[in-house]
Design a protein around this motif. Structure first.
Motif, PDB file in Angstrom:
ATOM      1  N   ARG A  15       0.819  -1.218   0.000  1.00 58.37           N
ATOM      2  CA  ARG A  15       0.000   0.000   0.000  1.00 58.37           C
ATOM      3  C   ARG A  15       0.850   1.265   0.000  1.00 58.37           C
ATOM      4  NH1 ARG A  15      -6.184  -0.205   1.764  1.00 58.37           N
ATOM      5  NH2 ARG A  15      -6.811   1.678   0.662  1.00 58.37           N
ATOM      6  N   SER A  16       1.963   1.236  -0.719  1.00 59.84           N
ATOM      7  CA  SER A  16       2.719   2.460  -0.974  1.00 59.84           C
ATOM      8  C   SER A  16       1.908   3.343  -1.924  1.00 59.84           C
ATOM      9  CB  SER A  16       4.056   2.134  -1.636  1.00 59.84           C
ATOM     10  OG  SER A  16       4.787   1.189  -0.898  1.00 59.84           O
ATOM     11  N   VAL A  26       6.950   9.942  -9.898  1.00 57.92           N
ATOM     12  CA  VAL A  26       7.376  11.203  -9.291  1.00 57.92           C
ATOM     13  C   VAL A  26       7.226  11.204  -7.771  1.00 57.92           C
ATOM     14  CG1 VAL A  26       6.884  12.520 -11.378  1.00 57.92           C
ATOM     15  CG2 VAL A  26       5.104  12.288  -9.618  1.00 57.92           C
ATOM     16  N   GLU A  27       6.537  10.202  -7.234  1.00 51.56           N
ATOM     17  CA  GLU A  27       6.354  10.160  -5.783  1.00 51.56           C
ATOM     18  C   GLU A  27       6.125   8.719  -5.332  1.00 51.56           C
ATOM     19  OE1 GLU A  27       2.870  11.490  -2.677  1.00 51.56           O
ATOM     20  OE2 GLU A  27       3.371  12.903  -4.297  1.00 51.56           O
ATOM     21  N   VAL A  28       6.802   8.328  -4.268  1.00 54.03           N
ATOM     22  CA  VAL A  28       6.596   7.008  -3.659  1.00 54.03           C
ATOM     23  C   VAL A  28       6.455   7.206  -2.157  1.00 54.03           C
ATOM     24  CG1 VAL A  28       7.514   4.695  -3.252  1.00 54.03           C
ATOM     25  CG2 VAL A  28       7.940   5.827  -5.450  1.00 54.03           C
ATOM     26  N   GLY A  29       5.331   6.817  -1.615  1.00 61.74           N
ATOM     27  CA  GLY A  29       5.107   6.966  -0.178  1.00 61.74           C
ATOM     28  C   GLY A  29       5.625   5.779   0.600  1.00 61.74           C
ATOM     29  N   THR A  50      11.116  -1.338   0.080  1.00 59.97           N
ATOM     30  CA  THR A  50      11.682  -0.012   0.324  1.00 59.97           C
ATOM     31  C   THR A  50      11.197   0.919  -0.788  1.00 59.97           C
ATOM     32  OG1 THR A  50      13.656  -0.421  -1.035  1.00 59.97           O
ATOM     33  CG2 THR A  50      13.763  -1.063   1.312  1.00 59.97           C
ATOM     34  N   LYS A  51      11.346   2.217  -0.580  1.00 65.85           N
ATOM     35  CA  LYS A  51      10.918   3.165  -1.606  1.00 65.85           C
ATOM     36  C   LYS A  51      11.647   2.939  -2.924  1.00 65.85           C
ATOM     37  CE  LYS A  51       9.325   7.034   1.256  1.00 65.85           C
ATOM     38  NZ  LYS A  51       9.445   8.490   1.523  1.00 65.85           N
ATOM     39  N   ASP A  52      12.947   2.682  -2.862  1.00 68.79           N
ATOM     40  CA  ASP A  52      13.725   2.468  -4.084  1.00 68.79           C
ATOM     41  C   ASP A  52      13.267   1.211  -4.816  1.00 68.79           C
ATOM     42  OD1 ASP A  52      15.199   4.748  -3.694  1.00 68.79           O
ATOM     43  OD2 ASP A  52      16.928   3.730  -2.812  1.00 68.79           O
TER      44      ASP A  52
END
Length: 286
Positions: A15-16, A26-29, A50-52
């Motif tokens: 659920r990112s 452009v955005e990753v929560g 992870t975000k990456d």
């Protein structure tokens, strides 16, 4: 179309919250979980959330099949998981147990489809779609394959309106994917014969899970603790162990049993109390 209007918001991989504009992430929560057995088996695996890693996975989807771009593929016949929502619903169409499926598609919004390959092409690799931008190219591909887009101008997501449109088109055996418990409740009240498949349920509250338990025919479990605890106990059947699908009604059970009947895979049949969960679950369950 101007860049500021070319925006898609999805919730994926724990659920990112992910925002895509102009084919770029452009955005990753922050994700709500750390590990997921399904994410480890994706085309570009995510061993640790992870975000990456999430960004790389979404970028791979954009390159591979045009997710959230005008190049978006909408047809597929491959099976990605044995008992995913798209796999069950596309089988139901193929077997004549369903005659229309209402689902969400990036670049088009809520759609009504009757072709199994279109269900699998749209839903097989799609994550939780929050909002999207209409693309004429994507809409054209859907329509060329017999699909109906309910809002070509804005690509709105409205599953209740999708079921209503399917009924207006004359379909009787309609199935719909639903992410919001209130939509499931509305559809059950207005159109009681609809097969409701609850999806994208990570983070569901106990009250929301109870609503789904009272209204849905099938439920995916994602990384939801409440779905496993509340809906799992009420299920008639469970398909899968790591990310189970829970079957709540006899008409949904008939579809899954027929899928087993027509398949060639080895199957273990056992009566037991549900949910039956293995060691490989999302971590943590939320």
């Amino acid at each position: 179309m101007t860049a500021e209007h070319d925006e898609h918001v999805i919730e994926a991989i724990g659920r990112s919250r992910i925002v895509i504009r102009g084919g770029e992430v452009v955005e990753v929560g922050e994700a709500r979980i750390k590990e997921c057995p399904l994410a480890k088996k994706m085309a570009l695996p995510v061993p640790e959330i992870t975000k990456d890693a999430v960004k790389a996975n979404i970028e791979n989807r954009i390159r591979a099949w045009g997710m959230c771009t005008p190049k978006r593929d909408v047809l597929d016949t491959r099976t990605f998981v044995g008992f995913g929502a798209s796999e069950i619903l596309s089988f139901g169409l193929d077997a004549g147990l369903i005659d229309a499926v209402v689902l969400a598609c990036d670049g088009a919004g809520t759609v009504v489809v009757t072709k199994p390959a279109l269900v699998q092409g749209i839903g097989g690799r799609m994550s939780g779609l929050v909002s999207t931008t209409p693309y004429a190219e994507v809409i054209q591909r859907i329509e060329e394959n017999g699909g109906v887009v309910i809002d070509k101008g804005h690509a709105r997501l409205n599953q209740v309106a999708g079921v209503e449109r399917a009924r207006e088109l004359g379909y009787k055996k309609i199935a719909v994917t639903v992410a919001l418990p209130r939509d499931a409740e509305t559809i059950r009240n207005l159109y009681p014969d609809t097969i409701i498949f609850g999806v994208h349920v990570t983070g569901l509250t106990a009250s929301e899970a109870e609503t789904f338990a009272a209204t849905a025919d099938l439920m995916t479990s994602c990384a939801s603790k409440t779905v496993r605890e509340i809906i799992g106990r009420k299920a008639l059947m469970q398909a899968g162990v790591a990310i189970p699908i829970f079957v709540l009604t006899k008409k949904a059970k008939e579809i899954v049993i027929e899928k087993l009947h027509q398949g060639d895979e080895q199957v273990l049949i056992k009566t037991t109390k549900l949910p039956a969960l293995g060691d490989q679950q999302p971590d943590p369950l939320v």
